[in-house]
Design a protein around this motif. Sequence first.
Motif, mmCIF file in Angstrom:
data_model
loop_
_atom_site.group_PDB
_atom_site.id
_atom_site.type_symbol
_atom_site.label_atom_id
_atom_site.label_comp_id
_atom_site.label_asym_id
_atom_site.label_seq_id
_atom_site.Cartn_x
_atom_site.Cartn_y
_atom_site.Cartn_z
ATOM 1 N N SER A 290 -65.506 142.786 -64.949
ATOM 2 C CA SER A 290 -64.158 142.210 -64.989
ATOM 3 C C SER A 290 -64.151 141.071 -65.992
ATOM 4 C CB SER A 290 -63.770 141.691 -63.609
ATOM 5 O OG SER A 290 -62.596 140.927 -63.706
ATOM 6 N N ALA A 291 -63.131 141.036 -66.799
ATOM 7 C CA ALA A 291 -63.015 139.962 -67.798
ATOM 8 C C ALA A 291 -61.834 139.075 -67.484
ATOM 9 C CB ALA A 291 -62.866 140.548 -69.189
ATOM 10 N N SER A 292 -61.457 139.053 -66.218
ATOM 11 C CA SER A 292 -60.318 138.219 -65.854
ATOM 12 C C SER A 292 -60.695 136.751 -65.941
ATOM 13 C CB SER A 292 -59.858 138.555 -64.442
ATOM 14 O OG SER A 292 -60.855 138.184 -63.530
ATOM 15 N N LEU A 293 -59.680 135.915 -65.985
ATOM 16 C CA LEU A 293 -59.905 134.471 -66.072
ATOM 17 C C LEU A 293 -60.682 133.972 -64.861
ATOM 18 C CD1 LEU A 293 -59.152 132.308 -68.113
ATOM 19 C CD2 LEU A 293 -57.238 131.715 -66.661
ATOM 20 N N ALA A 294 -60.402 134.561 -63.718
ATOM 21 C CA ALA A 294 -61.082 134.152 -62.492
ATOM 22 C C ALA A 294 -62.570 134.444 -62.562
ATOM 23 C CB ALA A 294 -60.463 134.866 -61.293
ATOM 24 N N ALA A 295 -62.946 135.465 -63.313
ATOM 25 C CA ALA A 295 -64.356 135.799 -63.420
ATOM 26 C C ALA A 295 -65.049 135.003 -64.518
ATOM 27 C CB ALA A 295 -64.508 137.293 -63.713
ATOM 28 N N VAL A 296 -64.315 134.634 -65.544
ATOM 29 C CA VAL A 296 -64.914 133.962 -66.708
ATOM 30 C C VAL A 296 -64.988 132.457 -66.506
ATOM 31 C CG1 VAL A 296 -64.632 133.526 -69.168
ATOM 32 C CG2 VAL A 296 -64.111 135.772 -68.265
ATOM 33 N N ALA A 297 -63.920 131.892 -65.976
ATOM 34 C CA ALA A 297 -63.767 130.431 -65.965
ATOM 35 C C ALA A 297 -64.846 129.696 -65.182
ATOM 36 C CB ALA A 297 -62.382 130.065 -65.453
ATOM 37 N N PRO A 298 -65.219 130.122 -63.947
ATOM 38 C CA PRO A 298 -66.196 129.324 -63.193
ATOM 39 C C PRO A 298 -67.529 129.183 -63.919
ATOM 40 C CG PRO A 298 -65.114 130.912 -61.766
ATOM 41 C CD PRO A 298 -64.711 131.255 -63.154
ATOM 42 N N GLY A 299 -68.019 130.259 -64.515
ATOM 43 C CA GLY A 299 -69.306 130.186 -65.200
ATOM 44 C C GLY A 299 -69.270 129.226 -66.360
ATOM 45 N N ILE A 300 -68.219 129.292 -67.140
ATOM 46 C CA ILE A 300 -68.096 128.396 -68.290
ATOM 47 C C ILE A 300 -67.932 126.959 -67.814
ATOM 48 C CG2 ILE A 300 -66.657 127.845 -70.287
ATOM 49 C CD1 ILE A 300 -66.092 130.827 -70.522
ATOM 50 N N SER A 301 -67.177 126.788 -66.765
ATOM 51 C CA SER A 301 -66.976 125.444 -66.214
ATOM 52 C C SER A 301 -68.299 124.846 -65.751
ATOM 53 C CB SER A 301 -65.972 125.534 -65.064
ATOM 54 O OG SER A 301 -65.832 124.299 -64.456
ATOM 55 N N GLU A 302 -69.101 125.655 -65.060
ATOM 56 C CA GLU A 302 -70.411 125.171 -64.612
ATOM 57 C C GLU A 302 -71.294 124.839 -65.800
ATOM 58 O OE1 GLU A 302 -70.138 128.030 -60.726
ATOM 59 O OE2 GLU A 302 -71.689 128.404 -62.221
ATOM 60 N N GLN B 270 -73.291 137.359 -68.647
ATOM 61 C CA GLN B 270 -74.048 138.427 -67.988
ATOM 62 C C GLN B 270 -73.423 138.772 -66.641
ATOM 63 O OE1 GLN B 270 -78.096 137.087 -67.863
ATOM 64 N NE2 GLN B 270 -78.661 138.236 -69.696
ATOM 65 N N ASN B 271 -73.052 137.723 -65.901
ATOM 66 C CA ASN B 271 -72.422 137.971 -64.601
ATOM 67 C C ASN B 271 -71.091 138.683 -64.764
ATOM 68 O OD1 ASN B 271 -74.519 136.744 -63.290
ATOM 69 N ND2 ASN B 271 -73.585 134.721 -63.331
ATOM 70 N N ILE B 272 -70.374 138.306 -65.820
ATOM 71 C CA ILE B 272 -69.086 138.973 -66.068
ATOM 72 C C ILE B 272 -69.312 140.455 -66.325
ATOM 73 C CG2 ILE B 272 -67.177 139.146 -67.711
ATOM 74 C CD1 ILE B 272 -67.603 136.050 -68.075
ATOM 75 N N GLY B 273 -70.361 140.744 -67.083
ATOM 76 C CA GLY B 273 -70.677 142.140 -67.340
ATOM 77 C C GLY B 273 -71.033 142.880 -66.068
ATOM 78 N N LEU B 274 -71.754 142.210 -65.183
ATOM 79 C CA LEU B 274 -72.103 142.862 -63.916
ATOM 80 C C LEU B 274 -70.871 143.071 -63.048
ATOM 81 C CD1 LEU B 274 -75.415 140.962 -63.047
ATOM 82 C CD2 LEU B 274 -75.176 143.308 -63.826
ATOM 83 N N MET B 275 -69.966 142.111 -63.105
ATOM 84 C CA MET B 275 -68.738 142.228 -62.294
ATOM 85 C C MET B 275 -67.768 143.244 -62.871
ATOM 86 S SD MET B 275 -68.122 138.233 -61.480
ATOM 87 C CE MET B 275 -66.542 138.436 -60.692
#
Lengths: 302, 219
Positions: free
Chosen positions: B160-172, B153-158
């Motif tokens: 951006s589908a870059s790794l920098a945007a995707v990775a932290p959420g999945i990591s958390e 959801q946050n990625i959609g709001l941002m």
Amino acid sequence: MQSRDELKQEERRFYVWIGIAAAAHVAVVVAVVVFQLLYVRMHPPLKIVNVSLVQMPGLPGPAGGPKIPEAPPADVEGEPEQSEPVAVKKVSEPAPKAEKKVPEPAVAKKIPEKPPAKAPVKAPEPAPKKPSAVDERKNLQAALEKLKSKSSAEKPETGKSSAASNLSSTLANLQKKVASGGSGSAYSGSGSGAGGGRYGSGGGGAFDPYAAKIAGIIQNNWSFSSQMVRSAAGLEVYVSLLILPDGSVSEIRYDRKSSSEYLNNSVRVALAKSTPFPALPRDRATKGIWIGFVFTPEGIKP
Amino acid sequence: MFEHAGGGIVTLIAGAGPVVLLVLLVLVVFSIISWAIIAWKFGFVRKSIRESQDFLESFFDLQNADKLFAVSENYRNGSLPRVFRAGYIEFSGIRDRAAASNIKERIRLSVKREVNAESKRLTRMVPFLATVGNTAPFIGLFGTVWGIMSAFQNIGLMKSASLAAVAPGISEALVATATGLVAAIPAVMGYNYLTHQIGQIERDMEDFAPDFVDSFFNQ
């Protein structure tokens, strides 16, 4: 059977163990955090440097080499008269060689293969002093003046005498055309002058100093590295520009684009940076002229 | 302090959403209780086995039930001494009444009750370990799925589908699964160990219960 006291005692023991387990968990979490802090201290972070491979700080064009540092103003002003003769010498030196080579078709065919290797051409020069950007411009202007005077005398081969590095590919192309009897390349068209064929100088093979000048300007603004494309073979962008008398470009036509979007974009950016061009020569300042360029990983061919 | 340790556990937990935090809290509580049960039962079972072995040595040495009862008073936590004591108490209550019928059967029943009670005592709280071992990974997985949903959801709001945007959420989000595994693995290991040890004690009780009953009448 278990008495109530025994049950209570066991429960009490269990609660003690829960307290110990909670303390152990807290200790583990603290240990992990401390370990991470120590690890970070022992292994400091590497500095991240963002490198743009597209816009390298080197010379524009296919060579992509380091930009020649501009000489300090004192040097330029201090010995302007000393540098000029050197520049003239540099320009005039290759001229006789070119004149000799042009009549020989075998040599003329080899010349177009030289432009990619610019360094070897420069290496044997007697004056190893690094030419500043100002010197280079002066060289270019001197070469263009000389080319103008010689082209007016119907000696197109003298145009190849320019030693300016960014014109070498242009001149080599011209030599090729001259050697092939002035019929022009397959794409150069058969018209005369700038009207009929946009690419090349036309049927007579006359050298167009204005086109060469524009080619030099575009070359200077062209940021392209051949290392960024997988294969340079077959990568060509054919562009024709309608240049008005005041030097502004009224139309840019991409007659053929390459398969590399990187090359296409670099051409577009180079043209955007280069416009407006210098005003057309008075003798040609009519409605405007079409000039065609072929952008290849090896350089710009007018 | 922790900014640099981009993958640091504190940073990851601090950046997690409320549902993931709740899942983590539940899993940590599960883990604490599991470890407490493991430690408590480990000592409990070890003591029971040791005292039972000591009592059995005395049982084979001494043939007198009264003396064995006196010895069994020293082994308050052993399962076998406890079973013997239950049978002896029943026997001593009946033998005073000469007319009591089915003495042996009543003692056998008393011993059986004690065996069951002892089994309950030994296995108390142990099933919780099985529950943690089975459910903790799924609870963690739930937290991860929820976290990844929030991350997308946050990625959609941002936008951006870059790794920098995707990775932290999945990591958390993956912290929840890791915590679930951390809680489940010791629980499963402890459960297997304790059930094995308790099973041995139960078999010993079932084996020696008839011998205890016979010992009251053969003295």
